[in-house]
Write a protein that holds these residues in place. Structure first.
Motif, PDB file in Angstrom:
ATOM      1  N   PHE A 108     -27.797  -6.904 -54.262  1.00 48.59           N
ATOM      2  CA  PHE A 108     -27.089  -6.200 -53.178  1.00 48.59           C
ATOM      3  C   PHE A 108     -25.804  -6.621 -52.723  1.00 48.59           C
ATOM      4  O   PHE A 108     -25.033  -6.136 -52.351  1.00 48.59           O
ATOM      5  CB  PHE A 108     -28.217  -6.108 -51.929  1.00 48.59           C
ATOM      6  CG  PHE A 108     -29.234  -4.887 -52.047  1.00 48.59           C
ATOM      7  CD1 PHE A 108     -28.823  -3.678 -51.718  1.00 48.59           C
ATOM      8  CD2 PHE A 108     -30.429  -5.154 -52.491  1.00 48.59           C
ATOM      9  CE1 PHE A 108     -29.830  -2.756 -51.831  1.00 48.59           C
ATOM     10  CE2 PHE A 108     -31.669  -4.269 -52.519  1.00 48.59           C
ATOM     11  CZ  PHE A 108     -30.925  -3.103 -52.343  1.00 48.59           C
ATOM     12  N   GLY A 109     -25.631  -8.130 -52.916  1.00 51.64           N
ATOM     13  CA  GLY A 109     -24.362  -8.552 -52.319  1.00 51.64           C
ATOM     14  C   GLY A 109     -23.484  -8.516 -53.757  1.00 51.64           C
ATOM     15  O   GLY A 109     -22.168  -8.156 -53.352  1.00 51.64           O
ATOM     16  N   ILE A 110     -23.762  -8.758 -54.874  1.00 52.24           N
ATOM     17  CA  ILE A 110     -22.688  -8.703 -56.154  1.00 52.24           C
ATOM     18  C   ILE A 110     -22.335  -7.402 -56.392  1.00 52.24           C
ATOM     19  O   ILE A 110     -21.262  -7.050 -56.776  1.00 52.24           O
ATOM     20  CB  ILE A 110     -23.547  -9.520 -57.273  1.00 52.24           C
ATOM     21  CG1 ILE A 110     -23.404 -10.821 -57.187  1.00 52.24           C
ATOM     22  CG2 ILE A 110     -22.677  -8.896 -58.580  1.00 52.24           C
ATOM     23  CD1 ILE A 110     -24.244 -11.692 -58.326  1.00 52.24           C
ATOM     24  N   PHE A 111     -23.316  -6.132 -56.075  1.00 54.89           N
ATOM     25  CA  PHE A 111     -22.968  -4.938 -56.412  1.00 54.89           C
ATOM     26  C   PHE A 111     -22.728  -4.086 -55.172  1.00 54.89           C
ATOM     27  O   PHE A 111     -22.906  -2.951 -55.478  1.00 54.89           O
ATOM     28  CB  PHE A 111     -24.264  -4.397 -57.447  1.00 54.89           C
ATOM     29  CG  PHE A 111     -24.380  -4.881 -58.696  1.00 54.89           C
ATOM     30  CD1 PHE A 111     -23.334  -4.903 -59.490  1.00 54.89           C
ATOM     31  CD2 PHE A 111     -25.777  -5.499 -59.113  1.00 54.89           C
ATOM     32  CE1 PHE A 111     -23.726  -5.598 -60.716  1.00 54.89           C
ATOM     33  CE2 PHE A 111     -25.926  -5.947 -60.109  1.00 54.89           C
ATOM     34  CZ  PHE A 111     -24.917  -6.290 -61.117  1.00 54.89           C
ATOM     35  N   SER A 112     -22.338  -4.963 -54.211  1.00 53.52           N
ATOM     36  CA  SER A 112     -22.185  -4.171 -52.974  1.00 53.52           C
ATOM     37  C   SER A 112     -20.687  -3.186 -53.368  1.00 53.52           C
ATOM     38  O   SER A 112     -21.078  -1.966 -52.915  1.00 53.52           O
ATOM     39  CB  SER A 112     -21.597  -4.994 -51.893  1.00 53.52           C
ATOM     40  OG  SER A 112     -20.641  -5.912 -51.997  1.00 53.52           O
ATOM     41  N   GLY A 150     -34.883  -2.060 -44.712  1.00 57.45           N
ATOM     42  CA  GLY A 150     -34.724  -1.451 -46.098  1.00 57.45           C
ATOM     43  C   GLY A 150     -35.491  -0.280 -46.359  1.00 57.45           C
ATOM     44  O   GLY A 150     -35.106   0.802 -46.929  1.00 57.45           O
ATOM     45  N   PHE A 151     -36.840  -0.050 -45.710  1.00 53.83           N
ATOM     46  CA  PHE A 151     -37.430   1.181 -45.820  1.00 53.83           C
ATOM     47  C   PHE A 151     -36.767   2.299 -45.155  1.00 53.83           C
ATOM     48  O   PHE A 151     -36.637   3.360 -45.391  1.00 53.83           O
ATOM     49  CB  PHE A 151     -38.756   0.732 -45.268  1.00 53.83           C
ATOM     50  CG  PHE A 151     -39.650   0.057 -45.952  1.00 53.83           C
ATOM     51  CD1 PHE A 151     -39.789   0.485 -47.414  1.00 53.83           C
ATOM     52  CD2 PHE A 151     -40.200  -1.211 -45.687  1.00 53.83           C
ATOM     53  CE1 PHE A 151     -40.736  -0.041 -48.208  1.00 53.83           C
ATOM     54  CE2 PHE A 151     -41.226  -1.742 -46.456  1.00 53.83           C
ATOM     55  CZ  PHE A 151     -41.292  -1.352 -47.785  1.00 53.83           C
ATOM     56  N   ILE A 198     -25.925  -4.756 -41.636  1.00 55.52           N
ATOM     57  CA  ILE A 198     -26.931  -5.389 -40.754  1.00 55.52           C
ATOM     58  C   ILE A 198     -28.169  -5.704 -41.778  1.00 55.52           C
ATOM     59  O   ILE A 198     -28.773  -6.731 -41.495  1.00 55.52           O
ATOM     60  CB  ILE A 198     -27.093  -4.247 -39.715  1.00 55.52           C
ATOM     61  CG1 ILE A 198     -26.337  -4.181 -38.600  1.00 55.52           C
ATOM     62  CG2 ILE A 198     -28.584  -4.875 -39.013  1.00 55.52           C
ATOM     63  CD1 ILE A 198     -26.457  -3.016 -37.522  1.00 55.52           C
ATOM     64  N   PHE A 199     -28.531  -4.923 -42.998  1.00 57.42           N
ATOM     65  CA  PHE A 199     -29.557  -5.266 -43.885  1.00 57.42           C
ATOM     66  C   PHE A 199     -29.191  -6.706 -44.381  1.00 57.42           C
ATOM     67  O   PHE A 199     -30.075  -7.511 -44.507  1.00 57.42           O
ATOM     68  CB  PHE A 199     -29.319  -4.069 -45.006  1.00 57.42           C
ATOM     69  CG  PHE A 199     -30.502  -4.335 -45.971  1.00 57.42           C
ATOM     70  CD1 PHE A 199     -31.827  -4.317 -45.819  1.00 57.42           C
ATOM     71  CD2 PHE A 199     -29.974  -4.862 -47.420  1.00 57.42           C
ATOM     72  CE1 PHE A 199     -32.601  -4.278 -46.874  1.00 57.42           C
ATOM     73  CE2 PHE A 199     -30.917  -5.018 -48.167  1.00 57.42           C
ATOM     74  CZ  PHE A 199     -32.080  -4.724 -48.265  1.00 57.42           C
ATOM     75  N   ASN A 200     -27.757  -6.786 -44.877  1.00 57.95           N
ATOM     76  CA  ASN A 200     -27.775  -7.934 -45.384  1.00 57.95           C
ATOM     77  C   ASN A 200     -27.570  -9.228 -44.420  1.00 57.95           C
ATOM     78  O   ASN A 200     -28.230 -10.520 -44.804  1.00 57.95           O
ATOM     79  CB  ASN A 200     -26.159  -8.097 -45.732  1.00 57.95           C
ATOM     80  CG  ASN A 200     -26.082  -7.419 -47.209  1.00 57.95           C
ATOM     81  OD1 ASN A 200     -27.041  -7.023 -47.881  1.00 57.95           O
ATOM     82  ND2 ASN A 200     -24.658  -7.177 -47.814  1.00 57.95           N
TER      83      ASN A 200
END
Length: 492
Positions: free
Chosen positions: A291-295, A353-354, A376-378
């Motif tokens: 989720f970080g690398i492919f943001s 996330g859900f 916020i998820f991160n």
């Protein structure tokens, strides 16, 4: 004998622990009596330097890990035929695979050879790998050859960066234990010196990518990715001088076990926290790294304008949310406890996330709202497991084997990162459209986060404020089981 471990940790103190190597202890006391002022000065200076240098070193690692995520967008435009999804995944994973081997190797090395020795060699591998990746060329101008050279270089630099995790994690934790203030505020100190520093490196990677793109007036050529890769070389080289003069921590000088380590006795006592810290780190990295690398790639899928500059900019904004998450987690660890903070972060991470996965359609229709919720998820991931993994991995184990276990837990975590990165794109592509693909990865990520919450609550122990307490329990445990080896490293 894990029951002994659990019952020991409920005891506030150890009653008259027997010193295993009496002659070593006597010489240590004599040395301390003769050089009390000098040792005190060295300890204070070493503590400050270790925390600062650890933070800057892991900032550098964060930059080098994240810059490939932004350069993926550039490489895809420059080499549309050669830069396939397979090459993209291998290039992203090379650094992570190298980190796994580096964590395992240096985790053992720093316990046997010393913290300072390990960090110097880790830096050398990191610098070598960055040089190889920056100067990558294929034979006869082959683009495929260039990418394989880049993959090898990223793997070598990852091996060096992997060594930074156990060395910086143990170093910052042990340095914070040198003073009563450090023990009271260890959660915040270690959070800033580890996860906050890494995430700040993520953010600066995006800023640097935007500056370099602007310097090239948005005209794409291979100079962009070479400059961005090459800048990762600066800090490790600058830090090498400080690391050559780095002192070993007081705890390491006192408790080191350089040979005859009774691994069976160790595993018998520490299998449960070893399993808990490793699996929790796996769940965290499995979700946070892709989720970080492919943001930027996710943003490019949903962004209606879809320019490289905008996608990198949005990706950087999303990564900015990591920082307040880290600071909040540092505060919570000192207030409510390490494992409690980790569990809370995992649970809130899963809930959001859900929500994002289940309601992506209406959320995506207001694109800035999606960016904020993604951020916020991160942040929730960093608030809990992000900051707590380092400290739980350091505090759950005694000083003589802290590098072993922290390196193992970090390596298992990076295995999760590599697997998550490997399956992220195929999962996205397996759905009928891009929006459903992103929806699917959010829901899967939330499920892994929820599992991480259960693992952290039931398998990770409640930590003592004073790391010396577990060292004393460990010595007493070994003596009770007939161990006659030696402790300490007076020459360190």
């Amino acid at each position: 004998m894990s029951d002994d471990y659990d019952s020991d940790r409920k005891t506030a103190t150890v009653t008259n622990p027997t010193v295993i190597n009496e002659s070593l202890t006597n010489s240590t006391e004599a040395n301390n009596n003769n050089n009390d002022t000098t040792v005190g000065t060295i300890t204070a200076r070493s503590s400050i330097t270790t925390v600062l240098v650890s933070g800057v070193a892991l900032f550098s690692d964060g930059y080098n890990a994240q810059i490939i995520g932004y350069m993926n967008l550039v490489l895809a435009k420059l080499y549309p035929v050669t830069f396939t999804s397979i090459i993209k995944t291998r290039l992203s994973n090379a650094y992570l695979i190298g980190e796994i081997f580096g964590m395992l190797f240096f985790g053992c090395a720093i316990d046997r050879l010393g913290r300072r020795t390990g960090i110097i060699f880790a830096t050398l591998f990191l610098v070598l790998g960055i040089v190889l990746a920056t100067a990558a060329h294929g034979k006869g101008g082959s683009e495929l050859g260039m990418f394989w050279m880049m993959i090898i270089g990223r793997g070598v630099s990852g091996f060096g960066a992997g060594g930074e995790y156990p060395t910086c994690g143990t170093g910052s934790a042990e340095a914070s234990d040198e003073t009563s203030f450090g023990r009271r505020r260890r959660g915040m100190l270690v959070a800033v010196a580890t996860d906050f520093a890494i995430d700040f490196g993520f953010v600066i990677a995006g800023v640097v990518a935007l500056i370099v793109l602007a310097a090239y007036h948005q005209n794409l050529n291979d100079g962009i990715w070479r400059v961005c890769f090459g800048l990762g070389f600066v800090l490790p080289v600058a830090l090498l001088f400080f690391r050559l003069n780095r002192f070993q921590s007081t705890q390491y000088r006192k408790h080191a076990m350089k040979k005859d380590i009774p691994y069976m006795l160790v595993l018998k006592r520490y299998w449960k926290p070893m399993l808990g810290t490793s699996l929790a780190w796996f769940m965290y990295d499995f979700v946070t790294y892709p989720f970080g690398i492919f943001s930027s790639s996710i943003v490019s899928t949903l962004n209606p304008n879809n320019t490289i500059t905008q996608n990198i900019g949005y990706g950087t904004v999303i990564n900015l949310f990591y920082l307040p998450g880290c600071l909040t987690g540092g505060l919570l660890m000192d207030r409510i406890g390490r494992k409690q903070t980790m569990t809370l972060g995992f649970v809130l991470w899963a809930i959001l996330g859900f929500i994002i996965g289940g309601a992506l359609g209406p959320i995506q229709s207001v694109f800035p709202l999606f960016v904020v919720l993604y951020g916020i998820f991160n942040a929730l991931g960093e608030m809990g497991p992000g900051v707590a993994t380092f400290l739980c991995g350091a505090e759950s184990f005694p000083t003589p084997l802290r590098g072993h276990f922290l390196g193992l837990a970090a390596a298992v975590g990076k295995a999760g990162a590599a697997i998550g990165t490997q399956v992220f794109t195929p999962i996205q592509n397996s759905f009928s459209d891009d929006q459903k693909g992103i929806q699917g990865v959010f829901l899967i990520g939330a499920a892994f986060a929820a599992t991480g919450g259960l693992i952290s609550w039931f398998l990770i122990p409640t930590m003592d404020k004073d790391m010396e307490t577990e060292d004393e329990r460990f010595r007493a445990y070994l003596e009770e089981n007939g161990y006659t080896g030696t402790f300490g490293d007076l020459t360190a």
